[in-house]
Design an enzyme around this catalytic site. Structure first.
Site, PDB file in Angstrom:
ATOM      1  N   HIS A  49       0.839  -1.210   0.000  1.00  0.00           N
ATOM      2  CA  HIS A  49       0.000   0.000   0.000  1.00  0.00           C
ATOM      3  C   HIS A  49       0.866   1.250   0.000  1.00  0.00           C
ATOM      4  O   HIS A  49       0.582   2.230   0.684  1.00  0.00           O
ATOM      5  CB  HIS A  49      -0.953  -0.030   1.200  1.00  0.00           C
ATOM      6  CG  HIS A  49      -1.901  -1.178   1.152  1.00  0.00           C
ATOM      7  ND1 HIS A  49      -3.162  -1.092   0.587  1.00  0.00           N
ATOM      8  CD2 HIS A  49      -1.761  -2.460   1.551  1.00  0.00           C
ATOM      9  CE1 HIS A  49      -3.758  -2.268   0.668  1.00  0.00           C
ATOM     10  NE2 HIS A  49      -2.927  -3.117   1.242  1.00  0.00           N
ATOM     11  N   ASP A  55      -6.690  -0.629  -3.206  1.00  0.00           N
ATOM     12  CA  ASP A  55      -7.080  -1.593  -2.176  1.00  0.00           C
ATOM     13  C   ASP A  55      -8.016  -2.622  -2.784  1.00  0.00           C
ATOM     14  O   ASP A  55      -8.925  -2.270  -3.544  1.00  0.00           O
ATOM     15  CB  ASP A  55      -7.833  -0.905  -1.034  1.00  0.00           C
ATOM     16  CG  ASP A  55      -6.948  -0.045  -0.156  1.00  0.00           C
ATOM     17  OD1 ASP A  55      -5.723  -0.062  -0.352  1.00  0.00           O
ATOM     18  OD2 ASP A  55      -7.500   0.649   0.720  1.00  0.00           O
ATOM     19  N   HIS A  59      -8.145  -6.730   1.637  1.00  0.00           N
ATOM     20  CA  HIS A  59      -7.432  -5.834   2.545  1.00  0.00           C
ATOM     21  C   HIS A  59      -8.153  -5.733   3.894  1.00  0.00           C
ATOM     22  O   HIS A  59      -7.514  -5.614   4.947  1.00  0.00           O
ATOM     23  CB  HIS A  59      -7.303  -4.456   1.888  1.00  0.00           C
ATOM     24  CG  HIS A  59      -6.524  -3.441   2.653  1.00  0.00           C
ATOM     25  ND1 HIS A  59      -5.383  -3.728   3.371  1.00  0.00           N
ATOM     26  CD2 HIS A  59      -6.721  -2.092   2.814  1.00  0.00           C
ATOM     27  CE1 HIS A  59      -4.906  -2.634   3.920  1.00  0.00           C
ATOM     28  NE2 HIS A  59      -5.705  -1.634   3.621  1.00  0.00           N
ATOM     29  N   HIS A 171     -14.096   2.270   3.855  1.00  0.00           N
ATOM     30  CA  HIS A 171     -13.437   1.076   3.323  1.00  0.00           C
ATOM     31  C   HIS A 171     -14.406  -0.103   3.268  1.00  0.00           C
ATOM     32  O   HIS A 171     -14.524  -0.784   2.237  1.00  0.00           O
ATOM     33  CB  HIS A 171     -12.242   0.689   4.210  1.00  0.00           C
ATOM     34  CG  HIS A 171     -10.958   1.365   3.858  1.00  0.00           C
ATOM     35  ND1 HIS A 171     -10.535   2.523   4.460  1.00  0.00           N
ATOM     36  CD2 HIS A 171      -9.984   1.037   2.965  1.00  0.00           C
ATOM     37  CE1 HIS A 171      -9.370   2.883   3.961  1.00  0.00           C
ATOM     38  NE2 HIS A 171      -9.001   1.988   3.052  1.00  0.00           N
ATOM     39  N   GLU A 183      -6.038   5.173  -3.429  1.00  0.00           N
ATOM     40  CA  GLU A 183      -5.647   6.183  -2.443  1.00  0.00           C
ATOM     41  C   GLU A 183      -4.392   6.927  -2.884  1.00  0.00           C
ATOM     42  O   GLU A 183      -3.620   6.445  -3.709  1.00  0.00           O
ATOM     43  CB  GLU A 183      -5.403   5.499  -1.091  1.00  0.00           C
ATOM     44  CG  GLU A 183      -6.666   4.837  -0.545  1.00  0.00           C
ATOM     45  CD  GLU A 183      -6.414   3.948   0.651  1.00  0.00           C
ATOM     46  OE1 GLU A 183      -7.328   3.803   1.476  1.00  0.00           O
ATOM     47  OE2 GLU A 183      -5.288   3.385   0.769  1.00  0.00           O
TER      48      GLU A 183
END
Length: 222
Positions: A49, A55, A59, A171, A183
Site C-alpha cells: 500500500h 485496495d 485488505h 473502506h 488512495e
C-alpha cells in the site's frame, strides 16, 4: 479511443514517499550498474500500500476477493471528479457533496473525491485530511459505484498525532461491495476537460490485498 491530454495522478515512489502511519517507507537501492554489469537495475523494497495504490476487498475482509480476482474493468472507466475542497482538517464529507454530480454516479463510473489535500503531501498536515462520512460511502455503493479514488491517505480518518481513528466505514462499504479504493491520488484539479477517462491498473502482486498503481486521467478529445 482517441486520446489527447494525459494527466498523471500518481505520486512517485521513492525514499520521500509519504506512507500510512506505521508503514515503512520504500527503499530503492542499486542492484546492478552499467560500469560493473553492463546495465542498470535497482532493488525495491516496499509495502503493498505504498504511494498511489489500489485496495482490494481482501485488505479488510478475510473472505473478500483478492486483487487478481477483481475484474480489470474496476480500474478504468469514466471519471467523475467530486469537488470537496475548502473543508477544515478532519472534516466529514457528507452525502450532500455528491448532489451536483448525482446524475453521473452510476455503475462503471470512477468517482474521484478531490479534497485538495494533496498539496500537503509530504507534511504532517497530510494526515489531517477530510474523510468520507459512512453514509456518503454507502450512498455511492447504493448507486452502483464500485471504484472510489481519493487524494488522501484514506477515505476514512487517518490516526496520527494523538488522534485515534478506527472507524473503517468507507473502506468496508466500498470493499464490502466488491469494489476498489485508489488512495493517494494527486493533481485532480488538472482534470479540467469534459468526459475524462480514468485508468489505475495495479501491479499483479501475489499478496492480493493491494498494490501500487499508475493512475492517469485521459482527455478523449470529445
Amino acid at each position: 479511443m482517441a486520446v489527447g491530454r494525459v494527466v498523471d495522478l500518481s505520486h512517485p515512489v521513492g525514499p520521500q514517499t509519504q506512507v500510512y502511519p506505521g508503514d515503512e517507507p520504500p527503499e530503492i537501492a542499486p542492484a546492478c550498474s552499467l560500469a560493473a554489469d553492463g546495465y542498470n537495475s535497482v532493488r525495491v523494497r516496499m509495502g503493498s500500500h505504498t504511494g498511489t495504490h489500489a485496495d482490494a476487498p481482501y485488505h479488510f475482509l478475510a473472505d473478500g476477493p483478492r486483487l487478481d480476482e477483481l475484474p480489470l474493468e474496476l480500474f478504468t472507466g469514466p471519471a467523475v471528479v467530486v469537488d470537496a475542497t475548502g473543508l477544515e482538517p478532519r472534516a466529514a464529507i457528507g452525502p450532500e457533496a455528491l448532489e451536483p454530480w448525482a446524475g453521473l454516479l452510476v455503475p462503471g463510473a470512477a468517482v474521484l473525491v478531490r479534497t485538495g489535500w494533496d498539496r500537503h503531501y509530504g507534511t504532517e498536515r497530510y494526515h489531517d485530511h477530510p474523510y468520507l462520512a459512512a453514509e456518503t460511502a454507502r450512498a455511492l455503493v447504493e448507486r452502483g459505484v464500485r471504484t472510489l479514488g481519493v487524494d488522501t491517505l484514506s477515505p476514512d480518518q487517518t490516526p496520527y498525532g494523538g488522534v485515534e481513528a478506527d472507524d473503517w466505514s468507507a473502506h468496508r462499504a466500498v470493499l464490502g461491495a466488491g469494489g476498489t479504493i485508489i488512495e493517494n491520488l494527486c493533481r485532480l484539479d488538472r482534470i479540467d476537460f469534459a468526459d475524462p477517462w480514468f485508468c489505475a491498473f495495479p501491479l499483479r502482486l501475489a499478496s492480493g490485498d493491494g498494490a501500487p498503481v499508475r493512475a492517469v486521467a485521459l482527455d478523449r478529445g470529445r
